[in-house]
Design a protein around this motif. Structure first.
Motif, mmCIF file in Angstrom:
data_model
loop_
_atom_site.group_PDB
_atom_site.id
_atom_site.type_symbol
_atom_site.label_atom_id
_atom_site.label_comp_id
_atom_site.label_asym_id
_atom_site.label_seq_id
_atom_site.Cartn_x
_atom_site.Cartn_y
_atom_site.Cartn_z
ATOM 1 N N ASP A 385 8.594 -0.283 -8.727
ATOM 2 C CA ASP A 385 7.362 0.506 -8.708
ATOM 3 C C ASP A 385 6.656 0.483 -7.358
ATOM 4 O O ASP A 385 6.244 -0.605 -6.780
ATOM 5 C CB ASP A 385 6.093 0.041 -9.802
ATOM 6 N N PHE A 386 6.158 1.549 -6.856
ATOM 7 C CA PHE A 386 5.297 1.676 -5.635
ATOM 8 C C PHE A 386 4.054 2.193 -6.040
ATOM 9 O O PHE A 386 4.106 3.400 -6.844
ATOM 10 C CB PHE A 386 6.111 2.558 -4.712
ATOM 11 N N ILE A 387 2.977 1.526 -5.587
ATOM 12 C CA ILE A 387 1.661 2.033 -5.974
ATOM 13 C C ILE A 387 0.668 2.344 -4.698
ATOM 14 O O ILE A 387 0.923 1.562 -3.758
ATOM 15 C CB ILE A 387 0.740 1.156 -6.798
ATOM 16 N N ALA A 388 0.283 3.606 -4.528
ATOM 17 C CA ALA A 388 -0.371 3.702 -3.167
ATOM 18 C C ALA A 388 -1.595 4.794 -3.582
ATOM 19 O O ALA A 388 -1.750 5.349 -4.615
ATOM 20 C CB ALA A 388 0.463 4.688 -2.221
ATOM 21 N N SER A 389 -2.478 4.873 -2.494
ATOM 22 C CA SER A 389 -3.512 5.975 -2.714
ATOM 23 C C SER A 389 -3.385 6.804 -1.582
ATOM 24 O O SER A 389 -3.188 6.301 -0.150
ATOM 25 C CB SER A 389 -4.820 5.076 -2.633
ATOM 26 N N ILE A 390 -3.838 8.159 -1.661
ATOM 27 C CA ILE A 390 -3.730 9.205 -0.607
ATOM 28 C C ILE A 390 -5.003 8.981 0.305
ATOM 29 O O ILE A 390 -4.758 8.857 1.304
ATOM 30 C CB ILE A 390 -3.827 10.479 -1.306
ATOM 31 N N ALA A 391 -5.926 8.668 -0.334
ATOM 32 C CA ALA A 391 -7.231 8.257 0.440
ATOM 33 C C ALA A 391 -7.216 7.085 1.068
ATOM 34 O O ALA A 391 -7.046 5.854 0.301
ATOM 35 C CB ALA A 391 -8.556 8.490 -0.202
ATOM 36 N N PRO A 392 -7.422 6.783 2.245
ATOM 37 C CA PRO A 392 -7.504 5.379 2.715
ATOM 38 C C PRO A 392 -8.666 4.360 2.314
ATOM 39 O O PRO A 392 -9.773 5.125 1.985
ATOM 40 C CB PRO A 392 -7.662 5.563 4.293
ATOM 41 N N GLY A 393 -8.629 3.238 2.221
ATOM 42 C CA GLY A 393 -9.460 2.312 1.895
ATOM 43 C C GLY A 393 -10.284 1.744 3.224
ATOM 44 O O GLY A 393 -11.135 0.818 3.189
ATOM 45 N N ASP A 394 -10.025 2.352 4.416
ATOM 46 C CA ASP A 394 -10.666 1.912 5.837
ATOM 47 C C ASP A 394 -11.023 3.193 6.504
ATOM 48 O O ASP A 394 -10.952 4.382 6.118
ATOM 49 C CB ASP A 394 -9.468 0.832 6.559
ATOM 50 N N GLU A 395 -11.779 2.689 7.645
ATOM 51 C CA GLU A 395 -12.505 3.720 8.336
ATOM 52 C C GLU A 395 -11.883 3.402 9.724
ATOM 53 O O GLU A 395 -12.370 4.063 10.757
ATOM 54 C CB GLU A 395 -13.755 3.493 8.576
#
Length: 506
Positions: A385-395
């Motif tokens: 399983d791969f889990i990711a977020s389209i929006a980043p968690g950093d700036e």
């Protein structure tokens, strides 16, 4: 009924193996094997893509038959209505009631206990306890893994109180927390369902002694108790106003949603904790209202069972391509292996097929340079399983997140496609399965939804296997022997006796 279930499993074993590349000749495959759960107004959604698994229309149809014979709909209804679903202990499993789905009286009780917790959290934030900068949260198992995961995921950008979760009885873990905290501005949360767990209570006593040695005049006045046994907390010396109870029907590894979530609410604020509950409820509603293969946790369980029971896979890997989910594999290990690592059925009979695989994983892209060699070219078939977020968690420069996501998607594509070569060492067999869970953003609602998805996936697997996912007697034997060692007067095998002597414990 057992004969019908066995026959349905036999039919699943008769399906020919079709390579993934051939399955993708169906242009509708991605649409048929992907689904999305909306998390509420303004909260985004999560995509669950199981198209890179070997599930086919025929396999799904036969799994739906297995689920029917196994009584999945009735089991789900019993779970969500507060009926007894843990027969060995005669208990319900009412974690969904904490999110507003369940027996009316249980939902009402959960709401009242949440309001009690909210008042205490807000009082601490408002300075009623004086200046509070740190919380040492001691617990073990679900009382620690859930809070640790949520705090690590959500409190990186904004932490109203610095929380240190300590579970290990190894004093090094507690000393590390002491080094990071000022005792004059530190609270202690003791999380124990029974308020007797030896590791937790030993750690709690050590925190009390540390506070006392540091000049804190009333150490027990700094204690918040999170427990299903409030009377035990009172006996231990905790004032009733600082006891946050939860229901006996909320199991440890499902307890994050109850007062065990206190350190999360303290760290990120009540609104974020409430958003996490809302995200979980969105998955609860999907799980309750959707049937057959369109039920996404059930579909995931179909794939899990296909690889474990039909293809003989002994492990399942989870890789989070997001640093904020670094603790998710650890959390899933307990959720899945403690729930479904069983060898008898609900009726107490020996199981006739594999139950839970070994759950493991890591964080991308680190894992690519550590374990992916085995995934691509090893002899073990490992569903991923791969889990990711389209929006980043950093700036930082967007290049960071772009490269992260490219690597995530590339790994799934490479596992499936493979690549031949005249040089055997440079040949990739391909046809290796993966699923992808893609969040619009990894916020509180999405985290709650991810955890609830895996809870229901675990339950669905248990129903298909005919086992009880809500007891955990396997952890008791080692504890009993440890108590015998402490008490003395018992003899053990020669190896254990030698080890005890070497360690000065004989």
């Amino acid at each position: 009924m057992a004969d019908k279930i066995a026959a349905a499993w036999d039919k699943l074993g008769e399906h020919p193996h079709t390579p993934l590349a051939e399955l993708f000749a169906d242009e509708t495959r991605v649409a048929k094997l992907s689904g999305r759960i909306a998390l509420g107004e303004g909260q985004g959604s999560i995509l669950f893509d199981w198209s890179k698994t070997h599930l086919t229309d025929g396999i799904l149809r036969d799994f739906e038959e297995v689920a029917g014979h196994a009584g999945f709909i009735d089991a789900r209804d019993r779970l969500l209505s507060g009926a007894i679903v843990n027969p060995t202990e005669g208990r319900a499993a009412e974690h969904t009631a904490q999110r507003g789905i369940g027996k009316d009286s249980s939902v009402e009780e959960a709401f009242a206990l949440h309001q009690r917790m909210r008042l205490l959290v807000e009082a601490i934030h408002e300075g009623v306890f004086g200046e509070i900068k740190h919380l040492i949260h001691v617990g073990i198992g679900g009382s620690a893994l859930g809070p640790a995961l949520a705090i690590d995921a959500l409190a990186r950008d904004l932490s109203l109180v610095d929380v240190h979760v300590v579970s290990n009885i190894d004093g090094c873990a507690l000393e590390q927390a002491f080094a990071a905290c000022d005792p004059r501005t530190t609270l202690l949360a003791v999380a124990s369902k029974t308020f007797t767990t030896i590791e937790t209570m030993t750690n709690a006593q050590s925190v009390i002694r540390w506070l006392e040695a540091s000049g804190v005049s009333d150490p027990t006045g700094r204690v918040i108790a999170l427990t299903a046994s409030p009377e035990k907390a009172v006996e231990w010396g905790v004032d009733e106003t600082r006891i946050l109870p939860f229901s006996e029907s909320v199991g440890g590894r499902y307890s994050l949603w109850s007062s065990i979530g206190f350190p999360v609410a303290l760290a990120v604020g009540w609104d974020e904790f409430a958003a996490m509950l809302d995200g979980a409820r969105a998955v609860d509603e999907h799980f309750r209202d959707t049937d057959g293969r369109e039920n996404l946790p059930l579909r995931a369980a179909f794939a899990d069972q296909y690889y474990t029971r039909i293809r003989g896979c002994q492990t399942r890997a989870c890789f989070a391509y997001d640093e904020r989910l670094a603790l998710l594999p650890d959390y899933l290990q307990q959720l899945e292996m403690e729930s479904n690592g069983k060898s008898v059925t609900v009726e107490g009979k020996a199981v006739t097929a594999p139950t839970a695989p070994i759950t493991w994983g890591g964080v991308g892209t680190d894992a690519q340079h550590a374990v992916f060699q085995l995934l691509h070219q090893g002899t073990n078939l490992v569903p991923v399983d791969f889990i990711a977020s389209i929006a980043p968690g950093d700036e930082l420069d967007p290049a960071h997140h772009r490269i992260l996501l490219m690597n995530c998607f590339a790994q799934g594509a490479a596992l499936m496609a493979g690549r031949g070569s005249d040089d055997p060492a440079r040949s990739y067999p391909g046809d290796r399965p993966s699923a992808t869970i893609l969040c619009d953003d990894l916020d509180s609602a999405a985290l709650g939804a991810l955890i609830a998805f895996h809870e229901h996936r675990t339950f669905a697997n248990a129903v298909l296997m005919g086992i009880n996912p809500f007891d955990q007697f396997g952890v008791e034997l080692g504890k009993e022997i440890a108590k015998k060692i402490e008490k003395g007067g018992e003899s053990f095998d020669a190896s254990t006796e030698n080890l005890l002597a070497l360690a000065g414990l004989a």
